[in-house]
Motif scaffolding. Structure first.
Motif, PDB file in Angstrom:
ATOM      1  N   UNK A   1       0.720  -1.077   0.101  1.00  0.00           N
ATOM      2  CA  UNK A   1      -0.015  -0.025  -0.135  1.00  0.00           C
ATOM      3  C   UNK A   1       0.980   1.359   0.103  1.00  0.00           C
ATOM      4  N   UNK A   2       0.416   2.247  -0.720  1.00  0.00           N
ATOM      5  CA  UNK A   2       1.353   3.717  -0.533  1.00  0.00           C
ATOM      6  C   UNK A   2       0.413   4.696  -0.366  1.00  0.00           C
ATOM      7  N   UNK A   3       1.171   5.526   0.210  1.00  0.00           N
ATOM      8  CA  UNK A   3       0.455   6.892   0.439  1.00  0.00           C
ATOM      9  C   UNK A   3       1.760   8.200   0.503  1.00  0.00           C
ATOM     10  N   UNK A   4       1.216   9.337   0.814  1.00  0.00           N
ATOM     11  CA  UNK A   4       2.276  10.246   0.733  1.00  0.00           C
ATOM     12  C   UNK A   4       2.310  11.198   2.099  1.00  0.00           C
ATOM     13  N   UNK A   5       3.460  11.687   2.469  1.00  0.00           N
ATOM     14  CA  UNK A   5       3.530  12.777   3.722  1.00  0.00           C
ATOM     15  C   UNK A   5       3.168  14.104   3.218  1.00  0.00           C
TER      16      UNK A   5
END
Length: 156
Positions: A1-5
């Motif tokens: 799973x991928x996300x951003x700061x």
């Protein structure tokens, strides 16, 4: 799973779930995840819990790497890869990922990788020890043994 700061930099989360107990065993959060990270996370779990009969995963590069497959075989477990484009073969993990995104990731702005790691670990503990699961009769998968209700951690 991928996300951003907050600053737009990507981070990835390696979610390891026990399909039987519904417990989120590990959520490893790093900028990049590779086969070494997978082996490290599984090693920690196998030391604590022993190796499972099967490990089900998608066909991400970090899971199909020869190093990971060889290590899984060496500890006596078998792999059960899902077919590409067949998320129903990994239904519980897909359901977990949706809850993880809905209940935490979509509502948070992480200002650093360290903040993401801390808040995600807090959410994982809440998910396992407090949050009710309909498939478990509205009980958590790993409830705290004895903690008075007024002393339980709360999610903010």
């Amino acid at each position: 799973m991928q996300d951003r700061t907050h600053d737009g930099r990507l981070f990835r989360a390696l979610n390891i779930i026990d399909e039987f107990t519904k417990e989120a065993l590990v959520i490893r959060v790093k900028r990049k995840l590779n086969s070494t990270d997978v082996v490290d996370a599984l090693t920690d779990l196998f030391i604590l819990r022993g190796p499972p009969e099967y490990i089900r995963s998608d066909n991400g590069a970090e899971f199909i790497a020869k190093k990971v497959r060889a290590w899984i075989g060496a500890v006596g477990a078998k792999t059960a890869f899902i077919e590409p484009g067949s998320p129903w073969e990994n239904g519980y993990c897909e359901s977990f990922n949706a809850r993880f995104r809905d209940e935490l990731l979509n509502g948070e702005v992480f200002y650093s990788l360290r903040e993401a790691q801390i808040l995600i670990e807090r959410w994982r503990r809440h998910y396992n020890t407090v949050r009710p699961h309909s498939s478990l009769g509205y009980r958590p998968p790993a409830p705290e043994t004895f903690v008075p209700i007024d002393q339980r951690p709360t999610m903010h």
